[in-house]
Design a protein around this motif. Structure first.
Motif, short mmCIF file in Angstrom:
data_model
loop_
_atom_site.label_atom_id
_atom_site.label_comp_id
_atom_site.label_asym_id
_atom_site.label_seq_id
_atom_site.Cartn_x
_atom_site.Cartn_y
_atom_site.Cartn_z
N PHE A 135 -23.23 -18.26 -36.24
CA PHE A 135 -24.12 -17.51 -35.36
C PHE A 135 -25.44 -17.37 -36.10
N ALA A 136 -26.39 -18.21 -35.75
CA ALA A 136 -27.63 -18.35 -36.51
C ALA A 136 -28.74 -17.43 -35.98
N GLY B 2 -30.05 -14.67 -32.72
CA GLY B 2 -30.99 -13.64 -33.17
C GLY B 2 -30.41 -12.84 -34.32
N PHE B 3 -30.84 -11.59 -34.44
CA PHE B 3 -30.42 -10.76 -35.58
C PHE B 3 -29.73 -9.46 -35.15
N SER B 4 -29.43 -9.28 -33.87
CA SER B 4 -29.00 -7.96 -33.39
C SER B 4 -27.51 -7.87 -33.09
N ILE B 5 -27.02 -6.63 -33.02
CA ILE B 5 -25.63 -6.37 -32.62
C ILE B 5 -25.39 -6.91 -31.21
N ASP B 6 -26.33 -6.65 -30.31
CA ASP B 6 -26.18 -7.11 -28.92
C ASP B 6 -26.08 -8.63 -28.86
N GLY B 7 -26.86 -9.32 -29.68
CA GLY B 7 -26.79 -10.78 -29.71
C GLY B 7 -25.43 -11.26 -30.15
N GLY B 8 -24.85 -10.61 -31.17
CA GLY B 8 -23.52 -10.97 -31.64
C GLY B 8 -22.45 -10.73 -30.59
N PHE C 286 -19.25 -17.48 -39.15
CA PHE C 286 -20.16 -16.96 -40.18
C PHE C 286 -21.44 -16.52 -39.48
N CYS C 287 -21.75 -15.24 -39.57
CA CYS C 287 -22.91 -14.68 -38.87
C CYS C 287 -24.10 -14.55 -39.81
N VAL C 288 -25.29 -14.75 -39.26
CA VAL C 288 -26.52 -14.75 -40.06
C VAL C 288 -26.76 -13.43 -40.75
N VAL D 33 -25.19 -8.87 -36.47
CA VAL D 33 -24.61 -9.87 -35.57
C VAL D 33 -23.09 -9.88 -35.73
N ALA D 34 -22.61 -9.80 -36.97
CA ALA D 34 -21.16 -9.78 -37.22
C ALA D 34 -20.52 -8.54 -36.63
N LEU D 35 -21.21 -7.41 -36.69
CA LEU D 35 -20.67 -6.17 -36.12
C LEU D 35 -20.52 -6.30 -34.61
N GLY D 36 -21.48 -6.95 -33.97
CA GLY D 36 -21.36 -7.18 -32.53
C GLY D 36 -20.19 -8.09 -32.21
#
Length: 350
Positions: free
Chosen positions: A196-197, A232-238, A256-258, A262-265
């Motif tokens: 997740f870039a 992107g870089f946000s929880i919502d994006g994840g 693997f999240c950026v 993102v990983a939390l989302g």
């Protein structure tokens, strides 16, 4: 209603003339005493300083700044101060610059190059003595950075950089950290690892993508067209992307999240849908936020020493501001070593 007279204790309007009158000395003598200059006897200086305190004298910083050609202010321009590393970055910057009597103007760009340009314009109009910038884009932020450089205002990049510009920077080993976490997941038996870039042309996102690719290449694993997803870089994006991935036929066995947000989302969606972490799907982030350690299944991540990042950038900027007006233009690049923090979310073989 009783009010303080000018020159009375506690008055906000006490000036050098009021102190001089009280001490029966000249205004110049008061000025020298308060600036700790020569030509004033110790006894007189002590009397003037004591009287100034008793009268509630507050130095006129505007006049002082006009004489020194400094505003004692610094602009700090970062993407966001939500669930990110940047609150700690700013804390690190402030801890250094506050000791040197600088005040901070904090600006958030939300990764918009247009907003970044507007914020920098405002800082330059306020005549800040220096700027610490996390560029929103390695491409679209170039003109903004060049404008700062052309103004003569000292500039330091933090967390991100624009490699083609001769600007001092403090970053983290994003490539190395991403390589480490991807290699670890491979060692744990994961073979279909998605990334997740972050957005294109952002230094941190590009470097972490490069580290991910290299670890898979060395392991002889192919990176498919659908294996890299821009979130992107946000929880919502994840969250949004994890929901789409779970609807795919070709399910991955790890993500693997950026970054950690993102990983939390992604984590929230996996837990909601009953997906076993780490046995069915491994999950890892980057930046090692406090929230990641507190999850029911703690998140594997990469330490991002944000406080030190801010402190180092502030020290470099302080040196540049002290050298302002001289020919000193030494460019310094400092890179903090990342550290893989392995937790339950990727321990498939435990």
């Amino acid at each position: 209603m009783k009010t303080n007279k000018i020159g009375s204790p506690g008055s906000p309007f006490v000036g050098l003339k009021d102190i001089a009158r009280k001490c029966e000395v000249s205004v110049m003598t008061v000025s020298r005493a308060l600036r700790n200059s020569g030509g004033v006897s110790p006894a007189t200086r002590e009397k003037i300083i004591r009287t100034a305190k008793e009268m509630g004298y507050v130095p006129n910083l505007v006049a002082s700044n006009l004489l020194s050609h400094k505003t004692r202010t610094v602009g700090v321009v970062v993407p966001d101060i939500g669930v990110t590393i940047f609150p700690s970055v700013v804390k690190g910057v402030e801890s250094v610059l506050n000791r040197e009597n600088y005040r901070i103007f904090l600006c958030c760009t939300f990764d918009s190059p247009a907003k970044e340009y507007q914020e920098v314009q405002a800082l330059l109009r306020h005549r800040v003595d220096g700027i610490i910038l996390a560029p929103a884009s390695t491409l679209e932020s170039r003109d903004t950075a060049r404008k700062i450089m052309a103004s003569g205002c000292p500039l330091v990049f933090i967390d991100r950089m624009i490699p083609e510009l001769e600007v001092s920077s403090v970053t983290v080993g994003d490539f190395e950290g991403a390589y480490q976490v991807t290699a670890h997941m491979i060692e744990q038996g994961y073979r279909k690892i998605l990334h997740f870039a972050g957005p294109r042309n952002v230094w941190t996102a590009d470097e972490r993508l490069r580290g991910y690719r290299e670890a898979l290449r060395e392991a002889g694993l192919r990176v498919g067209r659908k294996d890299i997803v821009r979130v992107g870089f946000s929880i919502d994006g994840g969250m949004a992307e994890m929901e789409r991935v779970l609807g795919r036929k070709d399910q991955p066995d790890a993500i693997f999240c950026v970054n950690d947000p993102v990983a939390l989302g992604a984590y929230q969606v996996l837990r909601r849908e009953g997906v076993n972490i780490p046995n069915t799907m491994g999950l890892a982030g980057f930046s090692n936020l406090l929230e990641s350690e507190l999850l029911a299944v703690p998140l594997t991540s990469v330490t991002h020493d944000a406080l030190t990042l801010g402190q180092l950038a502030a020290r470099i900027l302080s040196g540049r501001m002290s050298a302002a007006g001289t020919t000193e233009r030494k460019v310094v690049h400092q890179e903090l070593r990342p550290q893989l923090v392995v937790r339950q979310s990727t321990l498939r073989n435990s």
